[in-house]
Design an enzyme around this catalytic site. Structure first.
Site, PDB file in Angstrom:
ATOM      1  N   HIS A  23       0.856  -1.188   0.000  1.00 56.47           N
ATOM      2  CA  HIS A  23       0.000   0.000   0.000  1.00 56.47           C
ATOM      3  C   HIS A  23       0.892   1.238   0.000  1.00 56.47           C
ATOM      4  O   HIS A  23       2.117   1.143  -0.062  1.00 56.47           O
ATOM      5  CB  HIS A  23      -0.998  -0.028   1.172  1.00 56.47           C
ATOM      6  CG  HIS A  23      -0.380  -0.128   2.531  1.00 56.47           C
ATOM      7  ND1 HIS A  23       0.539   0.797   2.996  1.00 56.47           N
ATOM      8  CD2 HIS A  23      -0.522  -1.029   3.529  1.00 56.47           C
ATOM      9  CE1 HIS A  23       0.912   0.466   4.214  1.00 56.47           C
ATOM     10  NE2 HIS A  23       0.293  -0.658   4.559  1.00 56.47           N
ATOM     11  N   HIS A  26       4.048   1.328   2.314  1.00 56.58           N
ATOM     12  CA  HIS A  26       5.211   0.581   1.815  1.00 56.58           C
ATOM     13  C   HIS A  26       5.820   1.316   0.622  1.00 56.58           C
ATOM     14  O   HIS A  26       7.037   1.398   0.472  1.00 56.58           O
ATOM     15  CB  HIS A  26       4.809  -0.822   1.331  1.00 56.58           C
ATOM     16  CG  HIS A  26       4.051  -1.630   2.347  1.00 56.58           C
ATOM     17  ND1 HIS A  26       2.805  -2.140   2.105  1.00 56.58           N
ATOM     18  CD2 HIS A  26       4.370  -2.004   3.604  1.00 56.58           C
ATOM     19  CE1 HIS A  26       2.388  -2.807   3.166  1.00 56.58           C
ATOM     20  NE2 HIS A  26       3.319  -2.737   4.093  1.00 56.58           N
ATOM     21  N   CYS A 131       1.663  -9.453  21.636  1.00 58.14           N
ATOM     22  CA  CYS A 131       0.772  -8.985  20.556  1.00 58.14           C
ATOM     23  C   CYS A 131       1.174  -9.689  19.272  1.00 58.14           C
ATOM     24  O   CYS A 131       2.312  -9.537  18.805  1.00 58.14           O
ATOM     25  CB  CYS A 131       0.867  -7.475  20.371  1.00 58.14           C
ATOM     26  SG  CYS A 131       0.000  -6.948  18.868  1.00 58.14           S
ATOM     27  N   CYS A 134       2.192  -7.371  16.342  1.00 58.73           N
ATOM     28  CA  CYS A 134       3.566  -6.837  16.381  1.00 58.73           C
ATOM     29  C   CYS A 134       4.601  -7.942  16.467  1.00 58.73           C
ATOM     30  O   CYS A 134       5.786  -7.685  16.321  1.00 58.73           O
ATOM     31  CB  CYS A 134       3.765  -5.943  17.591  1.00 58.73           C
ATOM     32  SG  CYS A 134       2.715  -4.521  17.620  1.00 58.73           S
ATOM     33  N   CYS A 148      -2.341  -3.192  23.072  1.00 59.60           N
ATOM     34  CA  CYS A 148      -1.191  -2.891  22.221  1.00 59.60           C
ATOM     35  C   CYS A 148      -1.349  -1.476  21.650  1.00 59.60           C
ATOM     36  O   CYS A 148      -2.395  -1.157  21.090  1.00 59.60           O
ATOM     37  CB  CYS A 148      -1.121  -3.907  21.076  1.00 59.60           C
ATOM     38  SG  CYS A 148      -0.131  -3.304  19.695  1.00 59.60           S
ATOM     39  N   HIS A 151      -1.935  -1.816  17.646  1.00 63.96           N
ATOM     40  CA  HIS A 151      -3.116  -2.493  17.100  1.00 63.96           C
ATOM     41  C   HIS A 151      -4.376  -2.308  17.951  1.00 63.96           C
ATOM     42  O   HIS A 151      -5.465  -2.698  17.532  1.00 63.96           O
ATOM     43  CB  HIS A 151      -2.831  -3.993  16.929  1.00 63.96           C
ATOM     44  CG  HIS A 151      -1.755  -4.260  15.929  1.00 63.96           C
ATOM     45  ND1 HIS A 151      -0.426  -4.355  16.272  1.00 63.96           N
ATOM     46  CD2 HIS A 151      -1.806  -4.391  14.586  1.00 63.96           C
ATOM     47  CE1 HIS A 151       0.286  -4.558  15.178  1.00 63.96           C
ATOM     48  NE2 HIS A 151      -0.519  -4.580  14.147  1.00 63.96           N
ATOM     49  N   LYS A 300      -6.093   6.535  10.611  1.00 63.65           N
ATOM     50  CA  LYS A 300      -5.173   5.450  10.319  1.00 63.65           C
ATOM     51  C   LYS A 300      -5.667   4.703   9.073  1.00 63.65           C
ATOM     52  O   LYS A 300      -6.871   4.616   8.837  1.00 63.65           O
ATOM     53  CB  LYS A 300      -5.177   4.497  11.522  1.00 63.65           C
ATOM     54  CG  LYS A 300      -3.884   3.745  11.682  1.00 63.65           C
ATOM     55  CD  LYS A 300      -3.938   2.984  12.991  1.00 63.65           C
ATOM     56  CE  LYS A 300      -3.158   1.735  12.965  1.00 63.65           C
ATOM     57  NZ  LYS A 300      -1.936   1.420  12.768  1.00 63.65           N
ATOM     58  N   LYS A 303      -7.305  -2.106   6.821  1.00 64.31           N
ATOM     59  CA  LYS A 303      -8.174  -2.944   6.005  1.00 64.31           C
ATOM     60  C   LYS A 303      -9.620  -2.793   6.444  1.00 64.31           C
ATOM     61  O   LYS A 303     -10.520  -2.661   5.639  1.00 64.31           O
ATOM     62  CB  LYS A 303      -7.757  -4.406   6.179  1.00 64.31           C
ATOM     63  CG  LYS A 303      -7.044  -4.962   4.982  1.00 64.31           C
ATOM     64  CD  LYS A 303      -6.924  -6.466   5.148  1.00 64.31           C
ATOM     65  CE  LYS A 303      -5.669  -6.956   4.468  1.00 64.31           C
ATOM     66  NZ  LYS A 303      -5.304  -8.299   4.842  1.00 64.31           N
TER      67      LYS A 303
END
Ligand code: MSP
Length: 663
Positions: A23, A26, A131, A134, A148, A151, A300, A303
């Site tokens: 995405h 990256h 987690c 992570c 976490c 997340h 953020k 998905k």
């Protein structure tokens, strides 16, 4: 520093987890690496640019299970998607590492054996909060209200016997190393973050997972019942890819290693990795360059929110170079940035179409018009010419300095200042007036301008390679890339030796923001035929992004088959609700009955009041891939006619039942 390393440069991206497809986040890191690698190549350095995929660990196994494939088939498939995406956005990495490569696995075993033999790995029982997202244990102080911090999920309490790396042994060394190497971690805020973390006692790092819980990993060389913790495995990619310990690449490039990461993985890179290297008797990397996060419309990207921005969508829609330019210009390296398509369109129009595009097209047109494309040698330079020359040389210096410091937006600002000066120079010199009475002066002025354009093109090459090459081609310089190094730029007046210049279509035709923001399937899986047509028309995709796209373009039929037409689900709808969208002058959020209720975003706020739309019947394309505009998901498109004066809804001649098919 190693003997051969003075003119070498080594840059890495994180190796990306194969639990998701590439995405914009990256893409940003990888484009930054590409830009800096191109810059060093342009500066005459031997450069090695590494990227790849991280393929072990729980996360990946879970993703494979979800997709119903074997883990091996799954990691092969997603890794291939990453590998094939990068060339499409003109990323020229020298190597693509996978943690499932045999060579990598062997290197991990070697390092583990070395550190174990040294006594820095021990066996012990541990209970901790883990987690999976992570792939790491969290201490209570690190958790945010028990969750976490990345997340926002509750970690699992896990208790088991494992192997531990004595990271605590290296705490004092690391603090001292960071203190004496002030830009080891940069920008400074991240160095401070690491130092703040190191104020607390550093816990030893759990580096194994029992095979009973996770078998997908690299077995520990000293205990076959365990596999290696995914981070201990992954970090080693940076040296395994160079052929540690004896490879020539390792000898040449490791002493000049620089990593690029985002802030999410600062701790493994700023703490685990230097300690691991130290324990294995390897020199630390030179710099850890840390950037912030791209957020989408202030939130953020995730998905579940359905707002994943795919790099290819943007490259297809706006052209690859515009996309690369935007990412590097809009984010201040180190800080978070908010991605909106609106700001991309704005930058496109102001920086690319206006400033850069105008400079190039008006200058080239004048050289063609007055000199039949052949740049003439200058006669005596006047003060204004010398000022522009000095300004150009100064920008080359500033740019070089900014690039080395990873402050890309500042490097681009410096280039744009020069573009601005060149445009102003044209306005003041008025070559069109000189053409009527002073041929010698006209020669000098146009020569000066083309010289600036050459410099601009070279400075832009790392960011927008295709555009730079197109400009250089127009200048008659051919495709230069590395052939025209930065150092060659300080030879004013060389451009006249080549040519002739040719007229060319505008590099960046202005975009109509209203159309752009409502057109297209951004955030979608599929590029529509319409997008392909638009891209072709505008030619800013002559930096073609994929072979598939080129193929499609060649085939572009112009006519649509009946079958294609029938794939469209076109229906009558009745507008039930209409409201403006905060922050948007153009868009309205409509609720439309098309036999079922749909939310549709339409760009008609300028032409229709919300109250006049209620109960109006409209024609809707119901099976377009949903798009998210200004945070609202739009499922369909309302048809309207458009001319210079406005936009007019298409309305059925007689009241029809909502949902009626349009044929
Ligand atoms: N596999 C580990 C890295 C191991 S390196 C030895 C990993 N992978 S990841 O797929 O999650 O990639 C994280 C990296 O992707 C970030 O550090 C950053 O480079 C990039 N980004 C992911 N999302 C991003 C944004 N929203 N914004 C900017 N960059 C982001 O962690």
């Amino acid at each position: 520093m190693g003997q051969n390393s003075q003119d070498s440069f080594y840059i890495t991206t994180p190796i990306y987890y194969v639990n998701a497809e590439p995405h914009i986040g990256h893409a940003y890191t990888t484009i930054v690496a590409d830009v800096i690698a191109r810059f060093y190549r342009l500066s005459g350095f031997e450069t090695f640019f590494l990227t790849g995929t991280d393929e072990h660990g729980n996360k990946v196994v879970e993703a494979a299970e979800k997709s119903g494939e074997t883990v091996k088939a799954y990691v092969d498939r997603i890794s291939k998607i990453f590998k094939e995406t990068w060339p499409k956005i003109n990323i020229k990495n020298d190597y693509f590492v996978r943690t499932t490569d045999k060579n990598h696995q062997d290197t991990v075993s070697k390092i583990l054996s070395k550190v174990y033999a040294k006594g820095d790995i021990y066996f012990s029982e541990y209970e901790g909060k883990y987690c999976i997202g992570c792939e790491r244990f969290y201490t209570d102080t690190e958790l945010l209200q028990g969750k976490c911090p990345i997340h926002l999920t509750e970690p699992k309490v896990i208790s088991e016997e494992n192997y531990f790396f004595r990271m605590s042994n290296y705490q004092e060394w690391l603090i001292d190393y960071i203190a004496t190497h002030s830009d080891f971690i940069r920008p400074e805020r991240y160095k401070n973050e690491v130092l703040a973390f190191l104020k607390e006692p550093l816990e030893d790092l759990c580096i194994s997972r029992p095979k009973t819980r996770l078998s997908w990993g690299i077995p520990l060389p000293f205990d076959d019942n365990y596999v290696t913790y995914v981070w201990f495995d992954a970090l080693i990619n940076y040296i395994s890819a160079l052929g540690y310990p004896d490879g020539d690449l390792f000898k040449k490039f490791w002493p000049v290693a620089q990593h690029i990461i985002a802030k999410d993985i600062l701790k493994p890179h700023g703490i685990f990795w230097p300690c691991m290297l130290k324990a294995a008797g390897i020199e630390p990397y030179q710099h850890l360059n840390v950037h912030g996060y791209w957020n989408i419309n202030m939130g953020k990207m995730s998905k579940s929110l359905g707002n994943i921005v795919k790099p290819m969508d943007l490259a297809y829609k706006y052209g690859l170079d515009a996309f690369r330019y935007f990412l590097l210009r809009d984010m201040v390296f180190g800080l978070d940035s908010d991605f909106t398509e609106e700001s991309l369109v704005k930058r496109f129009n102001s920086d690319l179409a206006n400033d850069l595009g105008n400079l190039i097209s008006r200058s080239m047109n004048m050289v063609v018009k007055y000199f039949d494309g052949k740049i003439q040698p200058p006669s005596a330079f006047k003060e204004e010419d010398i000022l522009l020359q000095d300004a150009s040389y100064k920008v080359i210096e500033e740019y070089t300095d900014m690039m080395k410091k990873f402050t890309f937006h500042k490097a681009l600002i410096a280039v744009w200042e020069l573009i601005g000066k060149a445009n102003k120079y044209i306005d003041t010199m008025k070559p069109w007036v000189l053409a009527t009475h002073d041929q010698e002066r006209l020669n000098t002025v146009l020569n000066t301008i083309t010289e600036v354009i050459k410099i601009v093109s070279v400075l832009l090459w790392p960011f927008m390679p295709h555009t730079a090459e197109k400009i250089q081609h127009q200048l008659g310089l051919g495709i230069v890339g590395v052939k025209l190094p930065l150092t060659s730029l300080k030879k004013w007046g060389e451009t006249q030796k080549v040519g002739p210049l040719s007229k060319a279509p505008p590099l960046f035709p202005r975009l109509d923001p209203d159309r752009e923001l409502t057109r297209t399937a951004l955030y979608s899986k599929k590029i529509t035929e319409q997008d392909l047509k638009e891209s072709k028309k505008n030619d800013f995709l002559s930096d073609r992004v994929s072979p598939e796209m080129e193929e499609k373009m060649k085939e572009e039929p112009g006519l649509v088959s009946l079958e294609d037409f029938q794939r469209l689900d076109i229906r009558v709808g009745t507008i039930k609700e209409a409201e403006t969208i905060p922050g948007s002058k153009k868009l309205l959020k409509l609720v439309v009955d098309i036999g079922e209720t749909r939310t549709i975003v339409a760009g008609m706020a300028v032409y229709y009041q919300t109250n006049e739309l209620i109960n109006k019947q409209v024609i809707v394309i119901a099976n377009l891939v949903p798009v998210t505009l200004m945070g609202v998901e739009s499922k369909g498109m309302i048809l309207a006619a458009e001319d210079k004066k406005g936009v007019y809804l298409l309305i059925p001649d007689k009241e029809s039942k909502p949902g009626s098919k349009v044929r």
